[in-house]
Structure formats: structure tokens, C-alpha cells
Design an enzyme around this catalytic site. Structure first.
Site, short mmCIF file in Angstrom:
data_model
loop_
_atom_site.label_atom_id
_atom_site.label_comp_id
_atom_site.label_asym_id
_atom_site.label_seq_id
_atom_site.Cartn_x
_atom_site.Cartn_y
_atom_site.Cartn_z
N HIS A 238 -15.94 -6.51 45.76
CA HIS A 238 -16.81 -7.42 45.01
C HIS A 238 -16.70 -7.13 43.52
O HIS A 238 -16.59 -5.96 43.11
CB HIS A 238 -18.26 -7.34 45.50
CG HIS A 238 -18.99 -6.08 45.19
ND1 HIS A 238 -19.66 -5.87 44.01
CD2 HIS A 238 -19.17 -4.94 45.91
CE1 HIS A 238 -20.24 -4.68 44.02
NE2 HIS A 238 -19.95 -4.09 45.15
N ASP B 130 -18.87 0.83 40.74
CA ASP B 130 -19.31 -0.10 41.79
C ASP B 130 -19.00 -1.55 41.40
O ASP B 130 -19.85 -2.26 40.91
CB ASP B 130 -20.80 0.08 42.02
CG ASP B 130 -21.32 -0.67 43.22
OD1 ASP B 130 -20.52 -1.17 44.02
OD2 ASP B 130 -22.57 -0.76 43.35
N GLU C 264 -22.20 -9.81 46.22
CA GLU C 264 -22.66 -8.67 47.00
C GLU C 264 -23.97 -8.09 46.47
O GLU C 264 -24.82 -7.67 47.25
CB GLU C 264 -21.57 -7.58 47.00
CG GLU C 264 -21.77 -6.49 48.05
CD GLU C 264 -22.61 -5.33 47.56
OE1 GLU C 264 -23.04 -4.52 48.40
OE2 GLU C 264 -22.86 -5.23 46.34
N GLU D 296 -16.08 0.23 48.44
CA GLU D 296 -17.35 0.69 47.87
C GLU D 296 -17.13 2.15 47.50
O GLU D 296 -16.17 2.78 47.98
CB GLU D 296 -18.50 0.54 48.88
CG GLU D 296 -18.92 -0.88 49.18
CD GLU D 296 -19.62 -1.59 48.03
OE1 GLU D 296 -19.88 -0.93 46.99
OE2 GLU D 296 -19.90 -2.80 48.16
#
Length: 362
Positions: free
Chosen positions: A68, A99, A126, A151
């Protein structure tokens, strides 16, 4: 390879993909990715409200890499511009660097130095618990049977994590003077408090439950409101709570239990506002078998296997659709969502090298 990855990360961090407000279109960061992924068949889809996905495919792969591109909002606690990457001797600092734009940069680098089959799915929803991109992808005839979801896992393959469910619970009372003998039972706030006590007792009774290194049921009452003043019986009350079950726990079964912890008629509304399944997903009875299948995939790709984690990822959505799914990416979850978010350069190097190896050999 690290220099290439940092160059891509610098570009990716420069694009504002904060979510909220998720003011993201089909240009910007997606134009950059298009320009870098030469030789890929690219499909960009606008799912509305800033939810955009991009599927890039080269050859005929059966394995998908997902990452994402949206980030959480920045805050005044940042010591410098969050959209300008800063590189020190051991880390890269920037909004989304950990992230999880670092993984996206690594994928682009790996694609540029390999020729084999590859498939990347980039998404932007996300961080809002609004999985339009993944839902739309899974509703299509995509042909993939394995997925590696990026992730921050410190470059270890995560095979299991908790699910998540959020609930709005509304209680009904009978308005009146607080001096009345019926105040104890008539107050909606009293019902909410009783429910909370029963819920906490139940959660504590599940402390012995285990799965894949995870223990117990995570639970939190996040908000309680209602009533008017101390001498008036509260005619209504609202409570918001969430829980994070083990993969071996049934979310529907837990809802049934939480919805019956007070006397019949006290609950006026019980509404699940968000659900994310556990990893592995599907039939609770098959959870361990599906975890072993993900372990076999990690072993085949020579990825070190890490512990199960408490945080939720979209890997569970792919798993629920029948794909073998694991979570794997650079960075430490402890750095995610923080001011001056950073990812270790060693992690970026290790992740990029591993993706190159996977694309070259499988």
C-alpha cells in the site's frame, strides 16, 4: 542496489498520499511508478474517494506482491518536512518510509534488474480500513494463487496475525428522576457499565487460548457516552469497542457472545463497523493447515520465518479469498505511524536483495 532503492524511496516519499484525507488520484505517484516499470502491463483503477490501485504484470506470474502506498497523516511532532527523505548513516527518514513505501521502492529496484515473471499490486486505502482496492482486485479473475503482502516485519515472513472487529453498541433506558427506585435498572448508562464488566470478565477467561505464538483475546472499550446529568436517569448510551481474535477464534461467535452479555432488550443496536479477518483466514478448523501452507511458501522462497503478530494486515483478505498469503517487508512496526518515521538501510538492502533473488529464481 541500495542507492537505487533510496532514489526510488525519495521519489515515493515526496508524493503526498496521507490517508486521511486520501486526496489521491491516478496521476502523481502512479505516473512515477508507470515510468519506472518498463516492460510491464499496467492497469490503474480509480475506486473512488481517493482509493486507487495499480496492477503491474510482466510475463505470466502466479505470485503477487502487494504494497500500500497510502500513509497515516503527519503531525506537528515531525522535526522536518515529512515528504522530504533524509538519509543518515543507518536509516532513511520520511513519511511512509517504514510503512511501507520502502518496500515499494525495493520492488521497483528489483523489477529494473530482473527479467522474469513479476506482478505488483499497489493500493491506497489500507490506512483507512476501507479495503476497496483489494476487494475489487479479489472480485476479478486475476489468476494468482500466492501473495506476499508488504508490511514492516523486519524482513521476516509472518504467517499469522489477529483479526479485528469494531462495534457500535447502543443501549436503551427509561428517562426519569434519579431518585426513583428503578434508576438502577432503567439507566442505559448502567446497562453499558454492566455490559463492560461482563465483557472484561469474558475476555480474561480467554487468556489461555493460543495460536501460532499468539495468546488470548485482545479487547478494548474505546468510548462510552450518554446521559444528561447526575439527577436524571440516562435514556440512552452508546459504547464503542473492538476486539482482535486469534485465527482459531470465530468472529461471528464472538459477536454472538458480546451481544448477549446483558438482559434481553437492553441493547437497542449492535452494529459491526469494521471487520478484518485473521491470517490465515477461512474456516477456523483449517487455520493451522493454512498456516503450514504459508510456511511451506516461505521455506521455498528461503525467507526467514518470524513470530505471529498482533497488528492486522490486508494479507488476511487475500487469504480469505483462498490464496496462500504471508506478510514480509522491511522495517520495524515500532517505527510505523511515528513522528520522524524511519526504516533501517540494512533492512532496505536485505529486502531488495531478497526480492531480486525471488524474481530471478521463481
Amino acid at each position: 542496489m541500495l542507492a537505487k532503492t533510496l532514489k526510488h524511496l525519495e521519489a515515493l516519499v515526496s508524493y503526498d498520499t496521507r490517508n486521511p484525507p486520501r486526496d489521491i488520484g491516478t496521476g502523481g505517484i502512479f505516473d512515477y511508478l508507470r515510468s519506472q516499470l518498463t516492460g510491464f502491463r499496467i492497469e490503474v483503477t480509480d475506486h473512488g474517494d481517493g482509493a486507487v490501485s495499480m496492477l503491474a504484470v510482466r510475463g505470466n506470474p502466479k505470485r503477487l506482491f502487494n504494497v500500500h502506498l497510502d500513509t497515516v497523516p503527519s503531525s506537528e511532532a515531525w522535526s522536518a518536512d515529512p515528504h522530504k527523505l533524509r538519509v543518515t548513516a543507518d536509516r532513511a527518514i520520511g513519511l511512509g518510509a517504514c510503512d511501507i513505501k520502502g518496500a515499494a521502492a525495493g520492488l521497483v529496484t528489483a523489477a529494473s534488474v530482473t527479467q522474469g515473471d513479476a506482478a505488483f499490486l499497489f493500493s491506497t486505502d489500507e490506512e483507512a480500513n476501507d479495503a476497496r482496492c483489494i476487494a475489487a482486485f479479489l472480485g476479478s479473475l486475476h489468476g494468482f494463487n500466492e501473495v506476499i503482502v508488504a508490511e514492516p516485519t523486519q524482513c521476516e515472513a509472518v504467517l499469522a496475525h489477529r483479526g479485528i472487529s469494531s462495534v457500535l453498541l447502543r443501549f436503551r433506558g427509561i428517562a426519569g428522576h434519579a431518585s426513583g427506585a428503578n434508576a438502577m435498572q432503567a439507566s442505559a448508562l448502567h446497562q453499558a457499565i454492566r455490559w463492560g464488566g461482563h465483557a472484561l470478565d469474558y475476555v480474561e477467561s480467554q487468556a489461555h487460548q493460543r495460536f501460532g505464538g499468539l495468546t488470548g483475546l485482545r479487547f478494548n472499550i474505546g468510548r462510552v457516552e450518554g446521559g444528561i446529568k447526575a439527577n436524571m436517569i440516562a435514556p440512552s448510551a452508546e459504547l464503542r469497542f473492538g476486539f482482535r481474535p486469534l485465527p482459531s477464534m470465530s468472529i461471528d461467535g464472538l459477536h454472538e457472545r458480546f451481544g448477549t452479555l446483558v438482559e434481553a432488550g437492553a441493547i437497542e443496536r449492535y452494529e459491526e463497523t469494521f471487520r478484518g479477518p485473521s491470517l490465515p483466514s477461512g474456516d477456523v478448523a483449517d487455520a493451522e493447515q493454512r498456516r503450514l501452507e504459508a510456511r511451506d511458501l516461505a521455506d521455498a522462497l528461503q525467507l526467514p520465518i518470524g513470530n505471529a503478530v498482533d497488528f492486522w494486515t490486508e494479507a488476511s483478505l487475500f487469504s480469505a479469498a483462498g490464496m496462500t498469503a504471508l506478510v514480509y517487508g522491511p522495517g520495524d512496526i515500532a517505527q510505523a505511524h511515528t513522528a520522524d518515521e524511519w526504516v533501517a538501510l540494512e533492512q532496505l538492502q536485505r529486502y531488495t536483495d531478497s526480492i531480486i533473488r525471488i524474481l530471478e529464481t521463481t
